[in-house]
Motif scaffolding. Structure first.
Motif, PDB file in Angstrom:
ATOM      1  N   VAL A 110       0.850  -1.205   0.000  1.00 18.05           N
ATOM      2  CA  VAL A 110       0.000   0.000   0.000  1.00 18.05           C
ATOM      3  C   VAL A 110       0.881   1.248   0.000  1.00 18.05           C
ATOM      4  O   VAL A 110       1.708   1.432   0.895  1.00 18.05           O
ATOM      5  N   LYS A 111       0.702   2.102  -1.010  1.00 16.42           N
ATOM      6  CA  LYS A 111       1.484   3.332  -1.118  1.00 16.42           C
ATOM      7  C   LYS A 111       0.602   4.587  -1.092  1.00 16.42           C
ATOM      8  O   LYS A 111       1.072   5.665  -0.759  1.00 16.42           O
ATOM      9  N   ILE A 112      -0.651   4.438  -1.480  1.00 14.95           N
ATOM     10  CA  ILE A 112      -1.568   5.589  -1.518  1.00 14.95           C
ATOM     11  C   ILE A 112      -2.123   5.826  -0.109  1.00 14.95           C
ATOM     12  O   ILE A 112      -2.739   4.922   0.471  1.00 14.95           O
ATOM     13  N   PRO A 113      -1.921   7.037   0.469  1.00 13.01           N
ATOM     14  CA  PRO A 113      -2.264   7.266   1.883  1.00 13.01           C
ATOM     15  C   PRO A 113      -3.709   7.674   2.152  1.00 13.01           C
ATOM     16  O   PRO A 113      -4.062   7.952   3.298  1.00 13.01           O
ATOM     17  N   ASN A 114      -4.584   7.674   1.133  1.00 11.19           N
ATOM     18  CA  ASN A 114      -5.927   8.245   1.320  1.00 11.19           C
ATOM     19  C   ASN A 114      -6.802   7.494   2.320  1.00 11.19           C
ATOM     20  O   ASN A 114      -7.791   8.040   2.805  1.00 11.19           O
ATOM     21  N   ILE A 115      -6.462   6.239   2.642  1.00  5.48           N
ATOM     22  CA  ILE A 115      -7.233   5.510   3.656  1.00  5.48           C
ATOM     23  C   ILE A 115      -7.144   6.210   5.011  1.00  5.48           C
ATOM     24  O   ILE A 115      -7.987   6.011   5.894  1.00  5.48           O
ATOM     25  N   VAL A 116      -6.141   7.076   5.187  1.00  5.67           N
ATOM     26  CA  VAL A 116      -5.944   7.770   6.460  1.00  5.67           C
ATOM     27  C   VAL A 116      -6.875   8.970   6.600  1.00  5.67           C
ATOM     28  O   VAL A 116      -7.060   9.484   7.699  1.00  5.67           O
ATOM     29  N   VAL A 117      -7.488   9.415   5.497  1.00 10.21           N
ATOM     30  CA  VAL A 117      -8.281  10.654   5.529  1.00 10.21           C
ATOM     31  C   VAL A 117      -9.366  10.608   6.603  1.00 10.21           C
ATOM     32  O   VAL A 117      -9.524  11.539   7.405  1.00 10.21           O
ATOM     33  N   GLY A 118     -10.141   9.517   6.642  1.00  6.68           N
ATOM     34  CA  GLY A 118     -11.205   9.417   7.642  1.00  6.68           C
ATOM     35  C   GLY A 118     -10.663   9.461   9.056  1.00  6.68           C
ATOM     36  O   GLY A 118     -11.194  10.166   9.931  1.00  6.68           O
ATOM     37  N   LEU A 119      -9.587   8.696   9.300  1.00  8.53           N
ATOM     38  CA  LEU A 119      -8.959   8.702  10.628  1.00  8.53           C
ATOM     39  C   LEU A 119      -8.435  10.095  10.982  1.00  8.53           C
ATOM     40  O   LEU A 119      -8.593  10.567  12.112  1.00  8.53           O
ATOM     41  N   ALA A 120      -7.786  10.730  10.006  1.00 12.39           N
ATOM     42  CA  ALA A 120      -7.164  12.024  10.265  1.00 12.39           C
ATOM     43  C   ALA A 120      -8.207  13.095  10.588  1.00 12.39           C
ATOM     44  O   ALA A 120      -7.959  13.990  11.406  1.00 12.39           O
ATOM     45  N   PHE A 121      -9.367  13.027   9.950  1.00 19.21           N
ATOM     46  CA  PHE A 121     -10.412  14.012  10.232  1.00 19.21           C
ATOM     47  C   PHE A 121     -11.140  13.731  11.545  1.00 19.21           C
ATOM     48  O   PHE A 121     -11.364  14.642  12.342  1.00 19.21           O
ATOM     49  N   PHE A 122     -11.496  12.457  11.760  1.00 20.13           N
ATOM     50  CA  PHE A 122     -12.433  12.163  12.843  1.00 20.13           C
ATOM     51  C   PHE A 122     -11.803  11.592  14.110  1.00 20.13           C
ATOM     52  O   PHE A 122     -12.336  11.810  15.198  1.00 20.13           O
ATOM     53  N   TYR A 123     -10.698  10.869  13.994  1.00 15.00           N
ATOM     54  CA  TYR A 123     -10.091  10.291  15.196  1.00 15.00           C
ATOM     55  C   TYR A 123      -8.828  11.057  15.586  1.00 15.00           C
ATOM     56  O   TYR A 123      -8.798  11.727  16.615  1.00 15.00           O
ATOM     57  N   GLY A 124      -7.816  10.999  14.751  1.00 14.20           N
ATOM     58  CA  GLY A 124      -6.606  11.766  15.038  1.00 14.20           C
ATOM     59  C   GLY A 124      -6.861  13.257  15.068  1.00 14.20           C
ATOM     60  O   GLY A 124      -6.193  13.998  15.779  1.00 14.20           O
ATOM     61  N   GLY A 125      -7.853  13.722  14.299  1.00 16.07           N
ATOM     62  CA  GLY A 125      -8.170  15.144  14.265  1.00 16.07           C
ATOM     63  C   GLY A 125      -9.188  15.550  15.307  1.00 16.07           C
ATOM     64  O   GLY A 125      -8.856  16.139  16.342  1.00 16.07           O
TER      65      GLY A 125
END
Length: 281
Positions: A110-125
């Motif tokens: 896996v090289k494309i990081p877009n799976i992190v978007v949801g986590l970055a907005f709602f959990y990490g963010g």
């Protein structure tokens, strides 16, 4: 009235604090130079008690440096009934960092990081930002600044990956300029993390480790953006994984206790370099 009742009913006042040091005679000088309307009051001990200005606490009740509460040094306990918000913020930071770091290491291809978007907005963010706000509510400035800032980081990082924000489109086809811009973004977070790390030098090994390894992670990822070297990015991913586990460890330390777990965490203090220097003198 009992001594315990006196402690509970004391009213805090605005004051400057000066640690009472028998080896120093600067107290009078400071009293003369500071605003006369805000006199200096000393922090001193009296048997089993320690007094901060006009407020007195039992020594055993003071909070010591501990990663599980994001408390970097000796301080009075919070005057509220809130639960400890630090484990939520640490867990949100750890899990989001863990997933992105695996992608930086190209785990499972896996090289494309877009799976992190949801986590970055709602959990990490969002979750980490809320935890930071509650840290401010309980009087923990360090915890509030750290968790709220890194919550903002994850929101900002997610925005880079969402086309509707127009950040990538602004650089059109100039991918080199975009990489340099992201590198500058990461350098700024490296500098911020470095200063936060300096405020954990009197805390615990686990607490210090989170900010130390995170600082290295930001630096390596910034270098990888500037140079385009995949090996450096993977190294940043490895340090990110170490950071994530260190944050999870601190989160566990703030939640686990003899009532809910057979395995609890004992804080390992960093060496007191100041005390060591005084003994050498």
């Amino acid at each position: 009235m009992s001594a315990a009742a006196d402690l509970e009913n004391q009213q805090p006042k605005d004051h400057h604090l000066l640690v009472d040091d028998q080896h120093s005679r600067r107290s009078n000088t400071l009293n003369e130079t500071l605003d006369p309307h805000h006199p200096v009051t000393k922090v001193f001990t009296n048997g089993d008690y320690i007094q901060f200005g006009n407020e007195k606490y039992l020594k055993k009740d003071l909070m010591h440096a501990f990663g599980g509460t994001l408390n970097p040094g000796l301080s009075p306990p919070p005057k509220n009934d809130f639960a400890n918000p630090a484990p939520l913020g640490l867990s949100a930071f750890a899990l989001t960092t863990f997933v992105l770091s695996l992608i930086n290491c190209e785990a499972r291809g896996v090289k494309i990081p877009n799976i992190v978007v949801g986590l970055a907005f709602f959990y990490g963010g969002a979750a980490q930002l809320v935890a930071g706000m509650f840290e401010i509510a309980v009087g923990n400035t360090f915890g509030g600044v750290a968790l709220s800032s890194y919550g903002g980081f994850w929101g900002a990082y997610a925005a880079l990956l969402v086309p509707s924000f127009g950040i990538g489109a602004a650089y059109a086809e100039d991918t080199k300029q975009l990489s340099n811009a992201i590198g500058l973004f990461l350098v700024a977070w490296f500098i911020f993390t470095f200063f936060m790390m300096l405020m954990t030098l009197k805390s615990t090994v686990a607490f210090f480790s989170v900010f130390f390894f995170l600082m290295i992670t930001f630096l390596l990822l910034a270098i990888s953006e500037f140079t385009g070297k995949t090996s450096v990015k993977k190294a940043g991913g490895v340090f990110g994984l170490i950071t994530a586990f260190a944050a999870w460890y601190n989160a566990y330390a703030g939640i686990a206790n003899p009532q809910n777990s057979y395995i609890t965490v004992k804080a390992i203090e960093l060496p007191d370099l100041e005390e060591k220097y005084k003994k050498q003198k």
